[in-house]
Design an enzyme around this catalytic site. Structure first.
Site, mmCIF file in Angstrom:
data_model
loop_
_atom_site.group_PDB
_atom_site.id
_atom_site.type_symbol
_atom_site.label_atom_id
_atom_site.label_comp_id
_atom_site.label_asym_id
_atom_site.label_seq_id
_atom_site.Cartn_x
_atom_site.Cartn_y
_atom_site.Cartn_z
ATOM 1 N N GLY A 191 89.213 -17.360 109.918
ATOM 2 C CA GLY A 191 89.021 -17.776 108.526
ATOM 3 C C GLY A 191 87.627 -18.330 108.321
ATOM 4 N N VAL A 212 86.596 -23.903 104.343
ATOM 5 C CA VAL A 212 86.928 -24.852 105.411
ATOM 6 C C VAL A 212 86.360 -24.364 106.744
ATOM 7 C CG1 VAL A 212 88.810 -25.912 106.713
ATOM 8 C CG2 VAL A 212 88.991 -25.714 104.233
ATOM 9 N N ASN A 219 93.514 -19.182 104.331
ATOM 10 C CA ASN A 219 94.000 -19.774 103.074
ATOM 11 C C ASN A 219 95.529 -19.783 103.014
ATOM 12 O OD1 ASN A 219 93.238 -17.057 103.143
ATOM 13 N ND2 ASN A 219 93.353 -16.852 100.930
ATOM 14 N N ASN A 240 95.800 -35.923 99.592
ATOM 15 C CA ASN A 240 95.370 -35.200 98.397
ATOM 16 C C ASN A 240 96.190 -35.615 97.177
ATOM 17 O OD1 ASN A 240 93.205 -33.841 99.383
ATOM 18 N ND2 ASN A 240 94.284 -31.934 99.791
ATOM 19 N N VAL A 266 87.491 -34.428 82.301
ATOM 20 C CA VAL A 266 88.220 -33.370 81.594
ATOM 21 C C VAL A 266 89.439 -32.924 82.417
ATOM 22 C CG1 VAL A 266 86.517 -31.761 82.560
ATOM 23 C CG2 VAL A 266 87.939 -30.999 80.706
ATOM 24 N N GLY A 267 89.520 -33.375 83.650
ATOM 25 C CA GLY A 267 90.638 -33.007 84.522
ATOM 26 C C GLY A 267 90.115 -32.672 85.901
ATOM 27 N N CYS A 283 92.513 -27.491 96.340
ATOM 28 C CA CYS A 283 93.493 -28.250 97.136
ATOM 29 C C CYS A 283 94.500 -29.053 96.332
ATOM 30 C CB CYS A 283 92.752 -29.205 98.062
ATOM 31 S SG CYS A 283 91.949 -28.342 99.399
ATOM 32 N N LYS A 294 97.464 -27.153 94.542
ATOM 33 C CA LYS A 294 98.257 -26.409 95.532
ATOM 34 C C LYS A 294 99.058 -27.377 96.400
ATOM 35 C CE LYS A 294 95.821 -24.790 99.023
ATOM 36 N NZ LYS A 294 96.097 -24.968 100.441
ATOM 37 N N LYS A 341 83.452 -28.967 90.355
ATOM 38 C CA LYS A 341 82.733 -30.235 90.528
ATOM 39 C C LYS A 341 81.281 -29.898 90.819
ATOM 40 C CE LYS A 341 83.192 -32.357 94.605
ATOM 41 N NZ LYS A 341 83.681 -32.845 95.917
HETATM 42 C C1 UDX Z 1 89.677 -32.653 97.905
HETATM 43 C C2 UDX Z 1 89.768 -33.899 98.799
HETATM 44 O O1 UDX Z 1 88.857 -34.899 98.322
HETATM 45 C C3 UDX Z 1 89.443 -33.533 100.247
HETATM 46 O O2 UDX Z 1 89.615 -34.658 101.086
HETATM 47 C C4 UDX Z 1 90.371 -32.409 100.690
HETATM 48 O O3 UDX Z 1 90.067 -32.008 102.018
HETATM 49 C C5 UDX Z 1 90.267 -31.223 99.753
HETATM 50 O O4 UDX Z 1 90.533 -31.639 98.402
HETATM 51 P P1 UDX Z 1 87.691 -31.294 96.765
HETATM 52 O O5 UDX Z 1 88.781 -30.675 95.959
HETATM 53 O O6 UDX Z 1 86.703 -30.407 97.444
HETATM 54 O O7 UDX Z 1 88.331 -32.222 97.913
HETATM 55 O O8 UDX Z 1 86.843 -32.311 95.822
HETATM 56 P P2 UDX Z 1 87.089 -33.779 95.239
HETATM 57 O O9 UDX Z 1 85.823 -34.533 95.370
HETATM 58 O O10 UDX Z 1 88.302 -34.413 95.791
HETATM 59 O O11 UDX Z 1 87.295 -33.503 93.675
HETATM 60 C C6 UDX Z 1 88.455 -32.871 93.178
HETATM 61 C C7 UDX Z 1 88.417 -32.840 91.660
HETATM 62 O O12 UDX Z 1 88.585 -34.140 91.110
HETATM 63 C C8 UDX Z 1 87.103 -32.324 91.074
HETATM 64 O O13 UDX Z 1 87.387 -31.493 89.973
HETATM 65 C C9 UDX Z 1 86.383 -33.577 90.641
HETATM 66 O O14 UDX Z 1 85.449 -33.360 89.630
HETATM 67 C C10 UDX Z 1 87.556 -34.418 90.163
HETATM 68 N N1 UDX Z 1 87.308 -35.865 90.161
HETATM 69 C C11 UDX Z 1 87.021 -36.510 91.320
HETATM 70 C C12 UDX Z 1 87.432 -36.586 88.979
HETATM 71 O O15 UDX Z 1 87.718 -36.021 87.914
HETATM 72 N N2 UDX Z 1 87.247 -37.942 88.995
HETATM 73 C C13 UDX Z 1 86.958 -38.626 90.144
HETATM 74 O O16 UDX Z 1 86.820 -39.867 90.090
HETATM 75 C C14 UDX Z 1 86.845 -37.886 91.345
HETATM 76 P P1 ADP Z 2 89.730 -22.268 102.376
HETATM 77 O O1 ADP Z 2 89.201 -22.935 101.143
HETATM 78 O O2 ADP Z 2 91.074 -22.797 102.811
HETATM 79 O O3 ADP Z 2 88.755 -22.185 103.506
HETATM 80 P P2 ADP Z 2 89.144 -19.503 101.703
HETATM 81 O O4 ADP Z 2 89.913 -18.577 100.817
HETATM 82 O O5 ADP Z 2 87.769 -19.928 101.312
HETATM 83 O O6 ADP Z 2 90.097 -20.756 101.939
HETATM 84 O O7 ADP Z 2 89.010 -18.864 103.160
HETATM 85 C C1 ADP Z 2 90.065 -18.353 103.907
HETATM 86 C C2 ADP Z 2 89.551 -17.126 104.696
HETATM 87 O O8 ADP Z 2 90.596 -16.694 105.572
HETATM 88 C C3 ADP Z 2 89.201 -15.920 103.826
HETATM 89 O O9 ADP Z 2 87.848 -15.554 104.074
HETATM 90 C C4 ADP Z 2 90.183 -14.809 104.287
HETATM 91 O O10 ADP Z 2 89.586 -13.530 104.326
HETATM 92 C C5 ADP Z 2 90.529 -15.276 105.692
HETATM 93 N N1 ADP Z 2 91.813 -14.769 106.173
HETATM 94 C C6 ADP Z 2 93.025 -14.888 105.583
HETATM 95 N N2 ADP Z 2 93.973 -14.321 106.359
HETATM 96 C C7 ADP Z 2 93.356 -13.828 107.450
HETATM 97 C C8 ADP Z 2 93.801 -13.137 108.621
HETATM 98 N N3 ADP Z 2 95.092 -12.871 108.816
HETATM 99 N N4 ADP Z 2 92.882 -12.792 109.522
HETATM 100 C C9 ADP Z 2 91.577 -13.081 109.337
HETATM 101 N N5 ADP Z 2 91.089 -13.743 108.283
HETATM 102 C C10 ADP Z 2 91.972 -14.108 107.339
#
Ligand code: UDX
Ligand code: ADP
Length: 479
Positions: free
Chosen positions: A17, A21, A96, A230, A276-277, A282, A285, A345
């Protein structure tokens, strides 16, 4: 590094992947562990080609430099999964786990088909024992399913230890989050082999993370901790957003309330920025997943409680869209509106679950023409998110914010990009139709200055016309 390195045979790591991440995590891993060879594999050839090119598939501050430094030395990106899996001592599963779109648990449960297919492939091709690390966010007890799949298909003489090691990086700050993590969770089996596997992964992290930050626990606690973290973070934003609606109705100012709340040392100032939200891949989901798990366990009150966090977010996004229409004399049909920011963001080009999508669709349904600008989101992505095959008469995508604003009735800020704060709003105002509106969905602009220019300003959590001393209070999460 206290652990005896000789005991721990982690010389080669394979990560399945190469996404938001897997890519950044392995890049930082390679940087911090020059003695370990890290190969990131993905079945998506385009993505792998991009990781091997000058233009990486994702934008993340400071990532490019790290990739350039390590790529070809101890960091490799490949679609050739089998050899990389065979030679690895430790395998990260970082694919994913989207919300299911059909069948049992549709719209809520996480779809583990990609995780399962990784487990099947590992069992099929590997002919020596390995540690398999679940990094993707998964429902509680998923590690047990991975163990089952591996055990049922394992070659003779081969065994696996499955660990849970959830990733807490946030987009836009991934490199820093990975380099200086608040904690690293490692969940594993309570057995001698389980403990050996935990200490092997621990040893990898000890290259740059201090021992007190590496927390060992049982696998299910580790899996649940990620979902819970989360859910708590999103809940805080939904809570302050709920308060923002009360502020708009009463004349209180949500920034002042957030400041007052955040100064309580038990609560702390972060993640209290009304907006705005919330969006991102993550929060939605993982909460849906938590709701589904709770329902499956017959914990209906728990499920209803967490569902409210999502419902409040939907309400906030809709409320903002409706407020735009109301303020513009209850009609935006044939009006031109500039949307500043489309990513979920700042400092990312990711649009997954971006509130901008919700707002843009609402405005399109009301008959507006949209002029969209985001510093990092590709045009094709915006059109895809808005279900448009091509740029058409009601949507135009711009590469220059001043061009986007020209001839419009309103500016709508959907992402908190820092450069938006310092734009020349007088210049934009002069090029816009009058009365000119600003809807600041992120509370980042200087509202008094905008009002002085002549803009009609609306923002989250404050009534129109109130004085604004709060715009640059950054005691939240640095936004
Ligand atoms: C989140 C978690 O923070 C992280 O630990 C986890 O691994 C993945 O999910 P991410 O979604 O990348 O990370 O960003 P984050 O900074 O958490 O923001 C999420 C959303 O909340 C964004 O749309 C951001 O703009 C919003 N946000 C954040 C607010 O609206 N207000 C805030 O005070 C903080
Ligand atoms: P995340 O935000 O969790 O990292 P992404 O969608 O950005 O999720 O990345 C997940 C990656 O995993 C994608 O690039 C997708 O092609 C890959 N993937 C999903 N299933 C498989 C699989 N069975 N073998 C190899 N790669 C995979």
């Amino acid at each position: 590094m206290a652990t005896n390195i000789a005991e721990i045979p982690v010389r080669k790591i394979c990560c399945i992947g190469a996404g938001y991440v897997g890519g950044p995590t392995c890049s930082v891993l390679a940087l911090k562990c020059p003695d370990i060879q890290v190969t990131v594999v993905d079945r998506n050839e385009l993505r792998i080609n991009q990781w091997n090119s000058e233009k990486l598939p994702i934008y993340e501050p400071a990532l490019e430099e790290i990739v350039k430094q390590c790529r070809g030395k101890n960091l490799f990106f490949s679609t050739d999964m089998v050899p990389a899996l065979k030679e690895a001592d430790l395998i990260f599963i970082s694919v994913n786990t989207p919300t299911k779109t059909f069948g049992l648990g549709k719209g809520r449960a996480a779809d583990l088909k990609f995780v399962e297919s990784c487990a099947r492939l590992i069992a099929e091709v590997c002919d020596r024992s390995k540690i398999v690390v679940e990094k993707s966010t998964v429902p509680v007890r998923s590690a047990a399913s991975i163990v089952n799949v591996l055990k049922a298909n394992t070659k003779p003489g081969v065994s696996y230890q499955v660990l849970s090691n959830p990733e807490f990086l946030a987009e836009g700050t991934a490199v820093n989050d990975l380099t200086n993590p608040d904690r690293v969770l490692i969940g594993g089996e309570d057995s001698e082999d389980g403990k050996k596997a935990i200490s092997a992964l621990s040893w990898v992290y000890r290259h740059w993370v201090s021992a007190d930050k590496i927390i060992e626990m049982n696998t299910w606690s580790s899996e649940l901790s990620k979902l819970a973290a989360n859910a708590f973070l999103a809940q805080r934003i939904s809570s302050i957003n709920a308060i923002s609606a009360v502020c708009e109705a009463t004349g209180a100012d949500v920034s002042e309330v957030a400041k007052a709340i955040g100064l309580d040392s038990r609560l702390g100032p972060k993640f209290l920025q009304a907006s705005v939200g919330w969006g991102g891949s993550c929060f939605q989901k993982d909460i849906l997943n938590l709701v589904y798990i709770s329902e499956s366990l017959n914990l209906t009150s728990v499920a209803a409680y967490w569902q409210q966090v999502i419902d409040m977010n939907e309400y906030q996004k809709s409320r903002f869209g409706e407020r735009i229409v109301q303020a513009m004399f209850n009609t935006i049909t044939d009006k031109h509106i500039a949307i500043l920011g489309f990513a979920f963001k700042k400092n990312t080009g990711d649009t997954r679950e971006s509130p901008a999508i919700h707002v843009a669709k609402h405005l399109l349904e009301e008959g507006a023409f949209l002029h969209i600008f985001d510093p990092k989101v590709e045009k094709a992505q915006i059109l895809l998110d808005l279900d448009q095959l091509d740029e058409e008469s009601s949507i135009s995508i711009h590469t220059d914010p001043y061009e986007a604003a020209k001839g419009t009735h309103a500016l709508v800020v959907c992402t908190e990009w820092e450069q938006f704060i310092t734009y020349d709003y007088q210049r934009m105002y002069d090029s816009m139709l009058k009365p000119a509106f600003v809807f600041d969905g992120r509370k980042i602009l200087d509202h008094s200055a905008l009002a002085k220019i002549g803009f009609h300003v609306e923002t989250i959590g404050k009534r129109h016309g109130q004085s604004s001393q709060d715009h640059n209070w950054t005691g939240t999460n640095g936004i």
